[in-house]
Design a protein around this motif. Sequence first.
Motif, mmCIF file in Angstrom:
data_model
loop_
_atom_site.group_PDB
_atom_site.id
_atom_site.type_symbol
_atom_site.label_atom_id
_atom_site.label_comp_id
_atom_site.label_asym_id
_atom_site.label_seq_id
_atom_site.Cartn_x
_atom_site.Cartn_y
_atom_site.Cartn_z
ATOM 1 N N PHE A 197 26.914 1.206 53.161
ATOM 2 C CA PHE A 197 26.152 0.527 52.210
ATOM 3 C C PHE A 197 26.734 1.881 50.963
ATOM 4 O O PHE A 197 27.293 1.679 49.977
ATOM 5 N N LEU A 198 27.574 3.517 51.606
ATOM 6 C CA LEU A 198 27.392 4.336 50.717
ATOM 7 C C LEU A 198 29.005 4.081 49.674
ATOM 8 O O LEU A 198 29.344 4.150 48.617
ATOM 9 N N LEU A 199 29.976 3.465 50.478
ATOM 10 C CA LEU A 199 31.067 3.175 50.166
ATOM 11 C C LEU A 199 31.349 2.244 49.505
ATOM 12 O O LEU A 199 31.712 1.739 48.448
ATOM 13 N N ALA A 200 30.342 1.200 49.180
ATOM 14 C CA ALA A 200 30.613 -0.028 49.053
ATOM 15 C C ALA A 200 29.418 0.289 47.329
ATOM 16 O O ALA A 200 30.106 -0.430 46.534
ATOM 17 N N VAL A 201 29.221 0.808 47.654
ATOM 18 C CA VAL A 201 28.226 1.612 45.680
ATOM 19 C C VAL A 201 29.396 2.456 45.587
ATOM 20 O O VAL A 201 29.533 2.550 43.989
ATOM 21 N N ILE A 202 30.256 3.344 46.230
ATOM 22 C CA ILE A 202 30.910 4.259 44.992
ATOM 23 C C ILE A 202 31.923 3.209 45.094
ATOM 24 O O ILE A 202 32.613 3.153 43.690
ATOM 25 N N GLY A 203 32.325 2.183 45.565
ATOM 26 C CA GLY A 203 33.304 1.735 45.227
ATOM 27 C C GLY A 203 33.257 0.387 44.159
ATOM 28 O O GLY A 203 33.954 -0.361 44.109
ATOM 29 N N GLY A 204 32.597 0.216 43.351
ATOM 30 C CA GLY A 204 31.832 -0.443 42.707
ATOM 31 C C GLY A 204 30.930 -1.708 42.903
ATOM 32 O O GLY A 204 30.819 -2.655 42.280
ATOM 33 N N ASN A 205 30.218 -1.197 43.939
ATOM 34 C CA ASN A 205 29.073 -2.170 44.240
ATOM 35 C C ASN A 205 29.865 -3.095 45.053
ATOM 36 O O ASN A 205 29.607 -4.586 44.528
ATOM 37 N N GLU A 206 30.884 -3.156 45.070
ATOM 38 C CA GLU A 206 31.640 -4.368 45.629
ATOM 39 C C GLU A 206 31.617 -4.099 47.482
ATOM 40 O O GLU A 206 32.288 -3.167 47.663
ATOM 41 N N ALA A 207 31.330 -5.747 48.555
ATOM 42 C CA ALA A 207 31.300 -5.016 49.453
ATOM 43 C C ALA A 207 32.733 -4.740 50.556
ATOM 44 O O ALA A 207 32.796 -4.709 50.947
ATOM 45 N N GLU A 208 34.191 -5.925 49.750
ATOM 46 C CA GLU A 208 35.160 -5.456 50.099
ATOM 47 C C GLU A 208 36.239 -3.910 49.009
ATOM 48 O O GLU A 208 36.246 -4.227 48.267
ATOM 49 N N PHE A 209 34.971 -3.067 49.322
ATOM 50 C CA PHE A 209 35.360 -1.140 48.628
ATOM 51 C C PHE A 209 36.598 -1.197 48.581
ATOM 52 O O PHE A 209 37.324 -0.589 48.167
ATOM 53 N N LEU A 210 37.614 -1.168 49.806
ATOM 54 C CA LEU A 210 39.665 -0.849 49.778
ATOM 55 C C LEU A 210 39.786 -1.611 48.929
ATOM 56 O O LEU A 210 41.229 -1.272 48.298
ATOM 57 N N GLN A 211 39.212 -2.964 48.286
ATOM 58 C CA GLN A 211 40.673 -3.754 47.931
ATOM 59 C C GLN A 211 39.864 -3.324 46.126
ATOM 60 O O GLN A 211 40.882 -3.761 45.171
ATOM 61 N N THR A 212 39.612 -1.775 45.997
ATOM 62 C CA THR A 212 39.007 -1.671 44.029
ATOM 63 C C THR A 212 39.972 -0.780 44.507
ATOM 64 O O THR A 212 41.095 0.052 44.658
ATOM 65 N N LYS A 213 40.665 -1.063 42.754
ATOM 66 C CA LYS A 213 41.709 -0.834 41.954
ATOM 67 C C LYS A 213 41.078 0.198 40.780
ATOM 68 O O LYS A 213 40.292 0.303 40.762
ATOM 69 N N ALA A 214 42.040 1.512 41.109
ATOM 70 C CA ALA A 214 41.785 2.203 39.525
ATOM 71 C C ALA A 214 41.399 1.689 38.631
ATOM 72 O O ALA A 214 42.588 0.893 38.474
ATOM 73 N N PRO A 215 40.677 2.375 37.612
ATOM 74 C CA PRO A 215 40.340 2.018 35.906
ATOM 75 C C PRO A 215 41.806 1.764 35.079
ATOM 76 O O PRO A 215 42.530 2.148 35.338
ATOM 77 N N GLU A 216 41.615 0.053 35.079
ATOM 78 C CA GLU A 216 43.263 -0.342 33.691
ATOM 79 C C GLU A 216 43.398 0.551 33.161
ATOM 80 O O GLU A 216 44.361 0.417 33.055
ATOM 81 N N VAL A 217 42.799 1.591 31.902
ATOM 82 C CA VAL A 217 43.383 2.251 31.398
ATOM 83 C C VAL A 217 44.382 3.079 31.838
ATOM 84 O O VAL A 217 45.577 3.474 31.200
ATOM 85 N N GLU A 218 43.477 2.876 32.970
ATOM 86 C CA GLU A 218 44.531 5.105 33.143
ATOM 87 C C GLU A 218 45.467 4.567 34.136
ATOM 88 O O GLU A 218 46.536 4.684 33.912
ATOM 89 N N ALA A 219 45.833 3.313 35.392
ATOM 90 C CA ALA A 219 46.612 2.830 35.156
ATOM 91 C C ALA A 219 47.729 1.795 34.963
ATOM 92 O O ALA A 219 48.456 2.249 34.437
ATOM 93 N N ALA A 220 47.458 1.544 33.233
ATOM 94 C CA ALA A 220 47.605 1.563 32.539
ATOM 95 C C ALA A 220 49.159 1.797 31.761
ATOM 96 O O ALA A 220 49.491 1.765 30.083
ATOM 97 N N GLU A 221 47.852 3.376 31.428
ATOM 98 C CA GLU A 221 48.984 4.052 30.548
ATOM 99 C C GLU A 221 50.354 4.706 30.833
ATOM 100 O O GLU A 221 50.968 4.967 31.821
ATOM 101 N N PRO A 222 51.618 3.947 30.159
ATOM 102 C CA PRO A 222 52.822 4.591 29.631
ATOM 103 C C PRO A 222 53.363 5.674 30.390
ATOM 104 O O PRO A 222 52.596 6.838 29.384
ATOM 105 N N ARG A 223 54.202 6.592 30.803
ATOM 106 C CA ARG A 223 54.408 7.698 30.607
ATOM 107 C C ARG A 223 55.449 8.437 29.332
ATOM 108 O O ARG A 223 56.111 7.158 28.795
ATOM 109 N N GLN A 224 55.901 8.924 28.793
ATOM 110 C CA GLN A 224 56.195 9.362 27.353
ATOM 111 C C GLN A 224 57.347 9.227 28.044
ATOM 112 O O GLN A 224 58.631 10.560 28.671
ATOM 113 N N SER A 225 58.077 9.135 27.439
ATOM 114 C CA SER A 225 59.705 8.726 27.200
ATOM 115 C C SER A 225 60.273 9.480 27.079
ATOM 116 O O SER A 225 59.739 10.708 25.769
#
Length: 418
Positions: free
Chosen positions: A388-416
């Motif tokens: 239950f603790l992992l599910a809560v930290i995983g965003g209240n999702e039962a499949e908590f290991l499939q939780t991804k990082a926030p899209e804003v962070e993941a999509a931030e491009p590197r400085q060319s």
Amino acid sequence: MSRNDWTSSAKSAGPIDVSIVIPCLDEEQALPTALATARVALEQLSETQALKGEIIVADNGSRDGSRTIAAAAGARVVVVSQRGYGAALTGGFQAARGRYLVMGDADGSYDFRDAVAMVSALRSGADLCMGSRFQGGIAAGAMPWKNRYIGNPVLTGILNLLFRAGVEDAHCGLRALTKGCHRRLNLRGSGMEFASEMVIKAALKGERIAQRPATLSRDCRGRGPHLRPWRDGWRHLRYLLMLSPTGIFAAPAALLASCGLAILLLAAVALTLGAERTFFLGNYWVILAGSMLGLAHSLSLFAAATHLYGVREGYRRPRRRLARWTSWVSLETMLGAGLIAFMAGITILSLVIWYWSRHSYGPIGSVLPAVAGTTFLVVGAQNALGGFLLAVIGGNEAEFLQTKAPEVEAAEPRQSAA
């Protein structure tokens, strides 16, 4: 270029490439020295790399003439109300217009001309460039001996061990990073631990880290530093541990589990061989081993929780070796595994009671069965509640290991690279 010419150029219209951010708190005596080397650094960047820059003094509540001195020198003063080294730098970075950010102290101990090579490293593809005072040189009396020979090497060594950052001087105050890197790191520290947070999150997120020499001179202030070595050293150390689930949780869990299982295995062998070959460590060691396994399981759950939290916050990448577990590890499977372990404990303890009653409730030679049953009970309950603790930290999702990082962070491009 004179001061007036530089001030006029700094205030002229056009895009800014480099922002030198200087946190400041009552530094009227040392600030002119820092501003002077910062101006020279921007002049060199303009002449050699055609980069236009600005100087930002992030004032953290100065009551002396620091703001007046900064404004008169052509710097842009940004008032940051929240106190702290990290808070001042964060406020300065947010106000910066440049795509390359340089940070350095206002006490005159750093020569901002060393940052020219750091900006060049960013333009060559690095996301973060650290200064190394051990490469550039430390003037006599510029760094207390306990910082130079104890604090800095020990904390840098622990940081490299836990996070594999590969830096020589994790607490050098002169460094440069791209604006995109700053956004991706999402730095939150308000105090001196901000310096460690930057390096740790850069290493965890796979940012490209470079190093360049930085010289350290005696500061130019006429008072003692704001730094408190023991207090700030502890703040750095505790931050390293808080961001390392492996170091603070997983490694101790593995050690405790190994020791506990070894003791129980020896006790089981002794019990199997018969009463004439008694367990040489005794029953108290068996009880200790059961406690070790229970604690090891708790620490394993803590390690999983902190890793999952880091992934969700965007500063830790999901581990590839855990990918194969995502298809079946969930709240339901942890509840199921916990129930099985709990029922196994109930069964073992029931057999112990049955055996005890069949022998007129007399003394039992080995506590191993009772300890094993109790350990299964504890581990089973922990596994179910930990799910239950992992599910809560995983965003209240039962499949908590499939939780991804926030899209804003993941999509931030590197400085060319320029």
